[in-house]
Structure formats: structure tokens, C-alpha cells
Design an enzyme around this catalytic site. Structure first.
Site, PDB file in Angstrom:
ATOM      1  N   ASP A  36       7.281  -1.235   5.505  1.00  0.00           N
ATOM      2  CA  ASP A  36       6.753  -0.267   4.542  1.00  0.00           C
ATOM      3  C   ASP A  36       6.978  -0.820   3.136  1.00  0.00           C
ATOM      4  OD1 ASP A  36       6.234   3.087   5.074  1.00  0.00           O
ATOM      5  OD2 ASP A  36       6.372   2.367   3.000  1.00  0.00           O
ATOM      6  N   ASP A  57       3.911  -4.901   1.110  1.00  0.00           N
ATOM      7  CA  ASP A  57       2.560  -4.363   1.282  1.00  0.00           C
ATOM      8  C   ASP A  57       1.933  -4.977   2.536  1.00  0.00           C
ATOM      9  OD1 ASP A  57      -0.250  -3.915   1.054  1.00  0.00           O
ATOM     10  OD2 ASP A  57       0.020  -3.586  -1.099  1.00  0.00           O
ATOM     11  N   ASN A  79       0.036   1.491  11.503  1.00  0.00           N
ATOM     12  CA  ASN A  79       0.078   2.922  11.197  1.00  0.00           C
ATOM     13  C   ASN A  79      -0.037   3.239   9.702  1.00  0.00           C
ATOM     14  OD1 ASN A  79       1.017   5.864  11.753  1.00  0.00           O
ATOM     15  ND2 ASN A  79       2.515   5.047  10.299  1.00  0.00           N
ATOM     16  N   TYR A 145     -12.248   7.380   3.198  1.00  0.00           N
ATOM     17  CA  TYR A 145     -11.246   7.458   4.274  1.00  0.00           C
ATOM     18  C   TYR A 145     -11.962   7.541   5.622  1.00  0.00           C
ATOM     19  CZ  TYR A 145      -7.151   9.238   6.884  1.00  0.00           C
ATOM     20  OH  TYR A 145      -6.129   9.426   7.793  1.00  0.00           O
ATOM     21  N   LYS A 149     -11.533   4.782   8.664  1.00  0.00           N
ATOM     22  CA  LYS A 149     -10.990   5.044  10.003  1.00  0.00           C
ATOM     23  C   LYS A 149     -12.040   4.764  11.089  1.00  0.00           C
ATOM     24  CE  LYS A 149      -6.773   6.202   8.728  1.00  0.00           C
ATOM     25  NZ  LYS A 149      -5.601   5.400   9.079  1.00  0.00           N
TER      26      LYS A 149
END
Ligand SMILES: NC(=O)c1ccc[n+]([C@@H]2O[C@H](COP(=O)([O-])OP(=O)(O)OC[C@H]3O[C@@H](n4cnc5c(N)ncnc54)[C@H](O)[C@@H]3O)[C@@H](O)[C@H]2O)c1
Length: 241
Positions: A36, A57, A79, A145, A149
């Protein structure tokens, strides 16, 4: 314990769904590597789970190289992701487009490109991509977004198709509205938010990160050994109606 002896790399593991996956996989016996860019929160997860951490990153090739610089990687969970403040297309500027596509698509693409040769050589491995209800429908987020996805789902299915015969499974999950920090990180575009709210979940509550992690643990385990190229919703029935 279903993940005993497995090494799992989980991105976006400092918060929300990724942190819940890290907890669940650790409880199932896996060795966890948490990734993370939020160093403070990541440190807390490491203190709790006594696992390895990589701070950076996920779109950075140097970070990706560190993620897979190990003898074996059995599980990769792509994720980490960011929202687009529910922005309708005509209000989405280039900066928003580039940022969201970069994190939600380029990051997982590069990570899969890096790990696949290792998994193919081992003859086994499993990749789980955190998509979204917005990977399956057009009315669950903003334009960029939603497109990001859908793109990640495309990579999921292509990977399942090309590498399934070489022992590598690749699946996706489609969370609905889950109680995490994501929703509170930025003020939503109110036009997009009004449209989104109209079609809210059939269950009168948001989901919990642990409920998503439970599905994730199944999909990366041998219990799901014949599940490949799938996207499974965990959304309280939101996308069914
Ligand atoms: N919360 C929801 O309702 C929901 C619904 C559908 C899908 N998702 C997806 O679930 C995933 C996790 O989201 P969450 O709700 O747990 O959000 P969250 O904001 O709580 O956690 C996301 C984590 O990813 C990290 N991150 C973001 N960009 C990064 C980058 N470039 N490099 C490294 N780390 C980065 C953040 O620091 C954060 O710790 C995302 O891919 C999101 O799109 C969430």
C-alpha cells in the site's frame, strides 16, 4: 486452514477490503505480503499480523518488482483501487481519467504481467482482481471508474483463458457498497450520487469488508480449484435487480 504454506501478495492492504483479506488469509495460514502507499496504516497492519510490507504505489515498476522478488508467489490479489467521485462522463476531465485508469487498470495489468511467468513456471497460482458491481453494470459509479472495472474484468477473463491450462486461475470479485474509507475519501459529484442512490442495495445495509474477504479466501483456495474466469458479486443482491 485452507491457505497453509501459501504466499499471498495483497495490494491496497492498509485499509478496507484489502486489510480484511490480509486478516482472513493470515487466519487461513497464508504468509502475507501487504502492499500500500499509506505507510502509517500499513504499519498498523504489519504490527497486527506480523507480516511483510511493501510501501509504495502499485503502478510503480520498482514496487511491482519488490512484490514478486521472492521464491514463490501462490496468490496475487490486485485489490488497490480508487473511486472517481461518481462523476458523469461529461464532467470527467483528463486528470481524473488518467489517475483512475492508472491505478485501477495499469497497476493490476503490470502486476499480472510480472507475476504470470513465475506462476506458469511453478505450474500453479491464483490471481484475484477486485472489480466492483460497476464492472457488470453502468449505474454503480461514475463513468471512468465503471470503465476501469470493466477493463479489469477483461484482463481477468483473458488471463483465465490464456493461463488456465498452465495451472493459473484468475477470478474477480464484484463488491457492492461496502463500508470502507473509500466512500469518504472525497466529496462525491452530487448529480452522480443522486442517480446512484436511486438503485441502492436490496439489503438495507452496506456490506462489511470481512464479508468480501470471506469470498476472496474461498476463491484463492483449492476449494475453488475449478473456478476460473469468474466474477462473483458480494453486494447484498444489488446487481441482481
Ligand atoms: N468500498 C466499496 O464499496 C467498494 C465497492 C466495489 C469495489 N471496491 C473496490 O475494492 C477495492 C478496495 O477498496 P476499499 O473500499 O477497501 O477502499 P479503501 O480506500 O479503504 O482502501 C484502498 C487502499 O488502496 C490503497 N491505494 C490506493 N491507490 C493506491 C496505489 N496507487 N498504490 C498503492 N496503494 C493504493 C489506499 O491507500 C487504501 O489503503 C478497490 O479496488 C475498490 O475499487 C470497493
Amino acid at each position: 486452514m485452507r491457505l497453509e504454506g501459501k504466499t499471498a501478495v495483497i495490494t491496497g492492504a492498509a485499509s478496507g477490503i484489502g486489510r480484511a483479506m490480509a486478516r482472513k488469509f493470515a487466519a487461513e495460514g497464508a504468509n502475507i505480503v501487504v502492499v500500500d502507499m499509506d505507510e502509517g496504516r500499513l504499519g498498523k497492519v504489519v504490527a497486527e499480523l506480523e507480516c511483510e510490507m511493501i510501501c509504495g504505489d502499485i503502478t510503480d515498476e520498482a514496487v511491482i518488482a519488490k512484490m514478486f522478488d521472492r521464491e514463490k508467489v501462490d496468490i496475487l490479489c490486485n485489490n488497490a483501487g480508487i473511486l472517481d467521485a461518481l462523476t458523469p462522463l461529461h464532467l470527467a476531465d483528463d486528470a481524473l481519467y488518467e489517475r483512475v485508469m492508472h491505478v485501477n487498470v495499469a497497476g493490476p495489468f503490470r502486476a499480472m504481467r510480472a507475476v504470470l511467468p513465475k506462476m506458469v513456471e511453478a505450474g500453479s497460482g491464483t490471481i484475484l482482481n477486485t472489480c466492483s458491481a460497476a464492472a457488470l453494470t453502468g449505474g454503480r459509479a461514475g463513468a471512468v471508474y465503471t470503465a476501469s472495472k470493466h477493463a479489469l474484468l477483461g484482463f481477468t477473463r483473458s488471463t483465465a483463458w490464456f493461463y488456465g491450462g498452465q495451472g493459473v486461475r484468475c477470478n474477480a470479485i464484484a463488491p457492492g457498497a461496502i463500508e470502507t474509507k473509500m466512500h469518504f475519501r472525497q466529496q462525491p459529484n452530487m448529480e452522480g450520487f443522486a442517480a446512484y442512490q436511486k438503485h441502492f442495495s436490496t439489503m438495507p445495509r452496506q456490506g462489511k469488508a470481512g464479508e468480501v474477504a470471506a469470498l476472496a479466501a474461498f476463491l484463492v483456495s483449492d476449494d475453488a480449484s475449478y473456478v476460473n474466469g469468474e466474477i462473483i458479486s458480494v453486494d447484498g443482491g444489488w446487481n441482481s435487480f
